[in-house]
Motif scaffolding. Sequence first.
Motif, PDB file in Angstrom:
ATOM      1  N   ALA A  53      -0.643  47.675 113.313  1.00  0.00           N
ATOM      2  CA  ALA A  53       0.825  47.715 113.602  1.00  0.00           C
ATOM      3  C   ALA A  53       0.636  48.761 114.091  1.00  0.00           C
ATOM      4  N   ARG A  54       1.591  49.153 114.888  1.00  0.00           N
ATOM      5  CA  ARG A  54       2.199  50.213 115.248  1.00  0.00           C
ATOM      6  C   ARG A  54       3.118  51.041 114.017  1.00  0.00           C
ATOM      7  N   PHE A  55       3.421  51.736 114.151  1.00  0.00           N
ATOM      8  CA  PHE A  55       3.735  52.937 112.717  1.00  0.00           C
ATOM      9  C   PHE A  55       5.043  53.106 113.368  1.00  0.00           C
ATOM     10  N   ALA A 109       2.005  42.800 109.989  1.00  0.00           N
ATOM     11  CA  ALA A 109       2.909  42.785 110.892  1.00  0.00           C
ATOM     12  C   ALA A 109       2.590  43.716 112.214  1.00  0.00           C
ATOM     13  N   ASP A 110       3.370  43.641 113.112  1.00  0.00           N
ATOM     14  CA  ASP A 110       2.691  44.445 113.912  1.00  0.00           C
ATOM     15  C   ASP A 110       3.409  45.748 114.401  1.00  0.00           C
ATOM     16  N   MET A 122      -1.602  50.102 105.896  1.00  0.00           N
ATOM     17  CA  MET A 122      -1.745  49.885 107.950  1.00  0.00           C
ATOM     18  C   MET A 122      -3.359  48.676 107.870  1.00  0.00           C
ATOM     19  N   GLU A 123      -4.475  48.491 107.006  1.00  0.00           N
ATOM     20  CA  GLU A 123      -5.658  48.006 107.829  1.00  0.00           C
ATOM     21  C   GLU A 123      -4.884  46.607 107.338  1.00  0.00           C
ATOM     22  N   LEU A 124      -4.439  46.357 106.331  1.00  0.00           N
ATOM     23  CA  LEU A 124      -2.734  44.803 106.356  1.00  0.00           C
ATOM     24  C   LEU A 124      -2.364  43.923 107.544  1.00  0.00           C
ATOM     25  N   THR A 125      -2.183  44.966 108.321  1.00  0.00           N
ATOM     26  CA  THR A 125      -1.465  44.860 109.684  1.00  0.00           C
ATOM     27  C   THR A 125      -2.160  44.337 110.881  1.00  0.00           C
TER      28      THR A 125
END
Length: 312
Positions: A265-267, A228-229, A259-262
């Motif tokens: 990505a910007r949260f 994910a972005d 978040m490491e899966l993304t």
Amino acid sequence: MKQFLSASDPSDIDELITDAMDLKSKPFRPDLGKGKTLGMVFLNPSLRTRMSTQKAAMSLGMNVINLDIGKDAWKIEFEDGAVMDGGSQEHIKDAVAVMSGYVDILAIRTFAELKDRQLDYQEKVLQDFVRYSSVPIISMESATRHPLQSLADLLTIKEHNLKRPKIAVTWAPHPKALPQAVTNSFLEWSHFIDAEVVLAHPEGYGLAPEFTKGITITHQQEEALEDADFVYAKSWSSYEHYGQLPQVAGNWTVNGKKMELTKKARFMHCLPIRRNVVATDSVIDSSIVLQQAKNREYSAQAVIQQLIKELL
Ligand code: CP
């Protein structure tokens, strides 16, 4: 544009986003709204919506009147034909007609009661404002939608200038039952940008079909987050078991490991956020939530600007 209640109201959402970007570079335009007044009516608390919308109107030269129903005003009766011999002093019919006589645009925040799904999804209070107002209505969040937030979210995503980004919208835990409005609205508005949107939520937290039509849905949060972005987290209570918080298996708090899966990505989150419940401190502290919140100002300003132009 005659009113701003949902994504159906602007004639051109691209143009509205462009206007918001333009206003961000040069916000102070006091001539357009000079001599005009925005009324802001709150049936629920607000920090961002209240301040950003007021600032937006002031940058356009408008006067602003703020009213907290239940604190500053008489208790309102919402039921048609009610015999008002109880605690409510003023009927919505009279209150809105009077308020709209003092202002040029009326902005209203309502909230889902989360008791009766049909009642909330009929948007009775918002529709009463539309019905009894003599001036255009802006929704500052209603029972089922939060369009000013969604416009700011699209502006924020556009500012990152990514080609067809993947946006993972994920349910997150919360100690209280919250409405579905922010997520409903984001899904509705996401159709107006070129993006791949994946919605992740636990069993029992499916949203109203009119908002999820055409959206990919998974019950695996990690699957949604992969590559994910943007990760947009939000908590909401059940639509199916309306207003309830069915038990959830596993941990849905967004943390650094997830978040490491993304793709870095910007949260995103609309705020207010429960830290270390919805997402961990480290995720929030390296997120774009402040950019989102700042963009609330320019999205509100773009909406007010278009409505004022209609009045001229
Ligand atoms: N995101 C948002 O609408 O914040 P407030 O409830 O503080 O206005």
